[in-house]
Design a protein around this motif. Structure first.
Motif, PDB file in Angstrom:
ATOM      1  N   THR A  62       0.823  -1.205   0.000  1.00 30.48           N
ATOM      2  CA  THR A  62       0.000   0.000   0.000  1.00 30.48           C
ATOM      3  C   THR A  62       0.859   1.257   0.000  1.00 30.48           C
ATOM      4  N   THR A  63       0.306   2.321  -0.575  1.00 32.15           N
ATOM      5  CA  THR A  63       0.904   3.650  -0.507  1.00 32.15           C
ATOM      6  C   THR A  63      -0.210   4.635  -0.193  1.00 32.15           C
ATOM      7  N   PRO A  64       0.016   5.789   0.387  1.00 30.75           N
ATOM      8  CA  PRO A  64       1.316   6.351   0.725  1.00 30.75           C
ATOM      9  C   PRO A  64       1.938   5.745   1.980  1.00 30.75           C
ATOM     10  N   VAL A  65       1.165   5.066   2.830  1.00 35.40           N
ATOM     11  CA  VAL A  65       1.731   4.373   3.986  1.00 35.40           C
ATOM     12  C   VAL A  65       2.156   2.991   3.509  1.00 35.40           C
ATOM     13  N   MET A  66       3.468   2.706   3.564  1.00 28.30           N
ATOM     14  CA  MET A  66       3.961   1.453   3.015  1.00 28.30           C
ATOM     15  C   MET A  66       3.777   0.318   4.017  1.00 28.30           C
ATOM     16  N   ASN A  67       2.772  -0.502   3.767  1.00 24.72           N
ATOM     17  CA  ASN A  67       2.494  -1.715   4.523  1.00 24.72           C
ATOM     18  C   ASN A  67       2.122  -2.796   3.528  1.00 24.72           C
ATOM     19  N   VAL A  68       1.887  -3.997   4.017  1.00 27.29           N
ATOM     20  CA  VAL A  68       1.359  -5.071   3.189  1.00 27.29           C
ATOM     21  C   VAL A  68      -0.062  -5.338   3.672  1.00 27.29           C
ATOM     22  N   LEU A  69      -1.025  -5.187   2.763  1.00 25.64           N
ATOM     23  CA  LEU A  69      -2.425  -5.448   3.073  1.00 25.64           C
ATOM     24  C   LEU A  69      -2.775  -6.824   2.532  1.00 25.64           C
ATOM     25  N   CYS A  70      -3.403  -7.639   3.358  1.00 23.15           N
ATOM     26  CA  CYS A  70      -3.745  -9.010   2.994  1.00 23.15           C
ATOM     27  C   CYS A  70      -5.261  -9.179   3.020  1.00 23.15           C
ATOM     28  N   PHE A  71      -5.792  -9.890   2.017  1.00 27.93           N
ATOM     29  CA  PHE A  71      -7.209 -10.249   2.009  1.00 27.93           C
ATOM     30  C   PHE A  71      -7.314 -11.751   1.821  1.00 27.93           C
ATOM     31  N   ASN A  72      -7.922 -12.442   2.801  1.00 24.53           N
ATOM     32  CA  ASN A  72      -8.143 -13.881   2.724  1.00 24.53           C
ATOM     33  C   ASN A  72      -9.444 -14.114   1.961  1.00 24.53           C
ATOM     34  N   VAL A  73      -9.345 -14.727   0.784  1.00 30.15           N
ATOM     35  CA  VAL A  73     -10.489 -14.901  -0.109  1.00 30.15           C
ATOM     36  C   VAL A  73     -11.532 -15.839   0.503  1.00 30.15           C
ATOM     37  N   GLU A  74     -11.092 -16.909   1.174  1.00 26.07           N
ATOM     38  CA  GLU A  74     -12.033 -17.870   1.758  1.00 26.07           C
ATOM     39  C   GLU A  74     -12.803 -17.275   2.935  1.00 26.07           C
ATOM     40  N   ARG A  75     -12.085 -16.624   3.853  1.00 27.21           N
ATOM     41  CA  ARG A  75     -12.723 -16.090   5.064  1.00 27.21           C
ATOM     42  C   ARG A  75     -13.220 -14.663   4.894  1.00 27.21           C
ATOM     43  N   ARG A  76     -12.843 -14.018   3.764  1.00 29.77           N
ATOM     44  CA  ARG A  76     -13.228 -12.632   3.479  1.00 29.77           C
ATOM     45  C   ARG A  76     -12.823 -11.704   4.616  1.00 29.77           C
TER      46      ARG A  76
ATOM     47  N   PHE B 189      -9.618  -9.081   6.182  1.00 29.63           N
ATOM     48  CA  PHE B 189      -8.432  -8.274   5.930  1.00 29.63           C
ATOM     49  C   PHE B 189      -7.476  -8.375   7.106  1.00 29.63           C
ATOM     50  N   LYS B 190      -6.182  -8.208   6.824  1.00 32.33           N
ATOM     51  CA  LYS B 190      -5.186  -8.016   7.877  1.00 32.33           C
ATOM     52  C   LYS B 190      -4.063  -7.183   7.284  1.00 32.33           C
ATOM     53  N   VAL B 191      -3.241  -6.615   8.153  1.00 30.94           N
ATOM     54  CA  VAL B 191      -2.134  -5.781   7.696  1.00 30.94           C
ATOM     55  C   VAL B 191      -0.835  -6.304   8.289  1.00 30.94           C
ATOM     56  N   ILE B 192       0.211  -6.263   7.477  1.00 30.01           N
ATOM     57  CA  ILE B 192       1.562  -6.565   7.936  1.00 30.01           C
ATOM     58  C   ILE B 192       2.307  -5.244   7.865  1.00 30.01           C
ATOM     59  N   ARG B 193       2.662  -4.720   9.010  1.00 30.57           N
ATOM     60  CA  ARG B 193       3.303  -3.402   9.062  1.00 30.57           C
ATOM     61  C   ARG B 193       4.754  -3.496   8.617  1.00 30.57           C
ATOM     62  N   TYR B 194       5.158  -2.509   7.833  1.00 26.83           N
ATOM     63  CA  TYR B 194       6.524  -2.428   7.332  1.00 26.83           C
ATOM     64  C   TYR B 194       7.314  -1.523   8.257  1.00 26.83           C
ATOM     65  N   HIS B 195       8.445  -2.000   8.753  1.00 21.73           N
ATOM     66  CA  HIS B 195       9.281  -1.218   9.656  1.00 21.73           C
ATOM     67  C   HIS B 195      10.579  -0.851   8.945  1.00 21.73           C
ATOM     68  N   TRP B 196      10.888   0.439   8.931  1.00 21.31           N
ATOM     69  CA  TRP B 196      12.122   0.907   8.305  1.00 21.31           C
ATOM     70  C   TRP B 196      13.315   0.455   9.125  1.00 21.31           C
ATOM     71  N   THR B 197      14.353  -0.059   8.457  1.00 21.53           N
ATOM     72  CA  THR B 197      15.554  -0.501   9.157  1.00 21.53           C
ATOM     73  C   THR B 197      16.760   0.357   8.807  1.00 21.53           C
ATOM     74  N   VAL B 198      16.613   1.253   7.847  1.00 23.27           N
ATOM     75  CA  VAL B 198      17.713   2.124   7.434  1.00 23.27           C
ATOM     76  C   VAL B 198      17.505   3.486   8.085  1.00 23.27           C
ATOM     77  N   SER B 199      18.551   4.012   8.707  1.00 24.56           N
ATOM     78  CA  SER B 199      18.421   5.322   9.343  1.00 24.56           C
ATOM     79  C   SER B 199      18.233   6.398   8.283  1.00 24.56           C
ATOM     80  N   LYS B 200      17.590   7.493   8.667  1.00 22.31           N
ATOM     81  CA  LYS B 200      17.376   8.598   7.732  1.00 22.31           C
ATOM     82  C   LYS B 200      18.706   9.153   7.233  1.00 22.31           C
TER      83      LYS B 200
END
Length: 118
Positions: free
Chosen positions: A75-89, A91-102
């Motif tokens: 997803t953008t502008p907030v970079m996460n991974v959005l998941c949709f389970n087709v069988e159970r209908r 949603f869930k989100v996998i949060r993206y954590h930055w590991t590189v310093s600014k």
């Protein structure tokens, strides 16, 4: 349904119904939801997110990838991974954590490579 703005699209398989599904994802500041077409039947349905742990996005979803019964989007502008389970209908989100310093990110952008002192 096809005239509405779609913020992401993906294909999935529902093993409980033995049917392939086309998922049109909609992301707004108020709601995350999708239209679902069961291929071969011309049957449309829809579902909305009711999990408060899944943030609301006013953006887009890219790079759909299907693994098992779930479709994953970045997803953008907030970079996460959005998941949709087709069988159970569901949603869930996998949060993206930055590991590189600014600072290191700026150094790479300004110099093309990270410089190390030594």
């Amino acid at each position: 349904m096809l005239n509405q703005r779609n913020d992401g699209i993906g294909f999935g398989f529902d093993a409980t119904e033995n049917q392939f599904k086309l998922v049109l994802l909609h992301l707004t500041e108020n709601l995350t939801w999708c239209n679902i077409l069961t291929l071969g039947t011309n049957s449309w349905s829809s579902t909305k997110n009711d999990d408060p742990a899944v943030p609301k996005y006013n953006g887009k979803a890219y790079s759909p990838t299907t693994i098992g019964e779930s479709i994953y989007w970045i997803t953008t502008p907030v970079m996460n991974v959005l998941c949709f389970n087709v069988e159970r209908r569901r949603f869930k989100v996998i949060r993206y954590h930055w590991t590189v310093s600014k600072k290191r990110l700026l150094e790479k952008n300004m110099h093309g490579v990270s410089q190390r002192s030594g």
